[in-house]
Design a protein around this motif. Structure first.
Motif, mmCIF file in Angstrom:
data_model
loop_
_atom_site.group_PDB
_atom_site.id
_atom_site.type_symbol
_atom_site.label_atom_id
_atom_site.label_comp_id
_atom_site.label_asym_id
_atom_site.label_seq_id
_atom_site.Cartn_x
_atom_site.Cartn_y
_atom_site.Cartn_z
ATOM 1 N N MET A 1 0.776 -1.215 -0.142
ATOM 2 C CA MET A 1 -0.009 0.062 0.025
ATOM 3 C C MET A 1 0.836 1.254 0.097
ATOM 4 N N SER A 2 0.696 2.157 -0.966
ATOM 5 C CA SER A 2 1.384 3.447 -0.826
ATOM 6 C C SER A 2 0.889 4.550 0.057
ATOM 7 N N ILE A 3 1.802 5.596 0.246
ATOM 8 C CA ILE A 3 1.411 6.197 1.253
ATOM 9 C C ILE A 3 0.240 7.132 0.795
ATOM 10 N N THR A 4 -0.077 7.513 -0.391
ATOM 11 C CA THR A 4 -1.349 7.943 -0.927
ATOM 12 C C THR A 4 -2.402 7.272 -0.558
ATOM 13 N N GLN A 5 -2.501 6.046 -0.795
ATOM 14 C CA GLN A 5 -3.483 5.059 -0.559
ATOM 15 C C GLN A 5 -3.911 5.060 1.078
ATOM 16 N N GLN A 6 -2.837 5.065 1.732
ATOM 17 C CA GLN A 6 -2.801 4.722 3.379
ATOM 18 C C GLN A 6 -3.455 6.200 3.800
ATOM 19 N N TYR A 7 -3.151 7.051 3.259
ATOM 20 C CA TYR A 7 -3.686 8.699 3.674
ATOM 21 C C TYR A 7 -5.203 8.560 3.395
ATOM 22 N N ALA A 8 -5.434 8.243 2.056
ATOM 23 C CA ALA A 8 -7.125 8.103 1.714
ATOM 24 C C ALA A 8 -7.763 7.341 2.434
ATOM 25 N N LEU A 9 -7.328 6.232 2.808
ATOM 26 C CA LEU A 9 -7.929 5.265 3.716
ATOM 27 C C LEU A 9 -7.956 5.920 5.139
ATOM 28 N N ASP A 10 -7.087 6.505 5.636
ATOM 29 C CA ASP A 10 -7.107 7.183 7.088
ATOM 30 C C ASP A 10 -8.088 8.384 6.975
ATOM 31 N N THR A 11 -8.089 9.094 5.840
ATOM 32 C CA THR A 11 -9.147 10.218 5.679
ATOM 33 C C THR A 11 -10.490 9.752 5.768
ATOM 34 N N TYR A 12 -10.652 8.622 4.894
ATOM 35 C CA TYR A 12 -12.023 7.758 4.782
ATOM 36 C C TYR A 12 -12.655 7.635 6.330
ATOM 37 N N ARG A 13 -11.565 6.974 7.033
ATOM 38 C CA ARG A 13 -12.057 6.440 8.319
ATOM 39 C C ARG A 13 -12.231 7.476 9.260
ATOM 40 N N ALA A 14 -11.620 8.659 9.321
ATOM 41 C CA ALA A 14 -11.515 9.632 10.102
ATOM 42 C C ALA A 14 -13.194 10.340 9.945
ATOM 43 N N ARG A 15 -13.423 10.356 8.540
ATOM 44 C CA ARG A 15 -14.760 11.055 8.022
ATOM 45 C C ARG A 15 -15.993 10.223 8.681
ATOM 46 N N GLN A 16 -15.685 8.816 8.683
ATOM 47 C CA GLN A 16 -16.634 7.866 9.186
ATOM 48 C C GLN A 16 -17.004 7.905 10.612
ATOM 49 N N LEU A 17 -15.843 8.123 11.371
ATOM 50 C CA LEU A 17 -16.239 8.296 12.738
ATOM 51 C C LEU A 17 -16.085 9.798 13.436
ATOM 52 N N GLY A 18 -16.138 10.698 12.309
ATOM 53 C CA GLY A 18 -16.441 12.311 12.764
ATOM 54 C C GLY A 18 -15.183 12.817 13.419
ATOM 55 N N GLU A 19 -13.879 12.076 13.117
ATOM 56 C CA GLU A 19 -12.648 12.763 13.899
ATOM 57 C C GLU A 19 -12.163 13.620 12.747
ATOM 58 N N PRO A 20 -11.194 14.510 13.148
ATOM 59 C CA PRO A 20 -10.536 15.521 12.133
ATOM 60 C C PRO A 20 -9.670 14.411 11.267
ATOM 61 N N ALA A 21 -9.285 15.268 9.944
ATOM 62 C CA ALA A 21 -8.687 14.456 9.036
ATOM 63 C C ALA A 21 -7.170 14.587 9.569
ATOM 64 N N PRO A 22 -6.425 13.624 9.216
ATOM 65 C CA PRO A 22 -5.032 13.276 9.403
ATOM 66 C C PRO A 22 -4.254 14.312 8.444
ATOM 67 N N PRO A 23 -3.165 15.002 8.888
ATOM 68 C CA PRO A 23 -2.523 15.854 7.941
ATOM 69 C C PRO A 23 -2.099 15.211 6.723
#
Length: 71
Positions: A1-23
């Motif tokens: 998994m590339s860093i871009t894919q990991q960032y997209a996954l982390d952003t999606y999870r944060a949005r689903q949980l109502g948390e702030p997006a990672p940098p």
């Protein structure tokens, strides 16, 4: 998994949980490099070495080898 894919996954999870997006990847690279440089200079001063110009001086010695002065 590339860093871009990991960032997209982390952003999606944060949005689903109502948390702030990672940098975004690379957002704080300048701060990290500046901190490392400052730490290296500080440690050089504590050790009694010049804090600036060490790399340029070393490259100059490699580019122009000659008799070294005794200090």
């Amino acid at each position: 998994m590339s860093i871009t894919q990991q960032y997209a996954l982390d952003t999606y999870r944060a949005r689903q949980l109502g948390e702030p997006a990672p940098p975004a990847p690379g957002a704080h690279d300048r701060q990290v490099v500046r901190g490392l440089r400052d730490r290296r200079r500080f440690r050089a001063v504590l050790a009694g070495r010049p804090a600036r110009g060490r790399i340029r001086t070393a490259l100059g010695r490699l580019a122009h080898p000659g008799p070294r002065s005794m200090r």
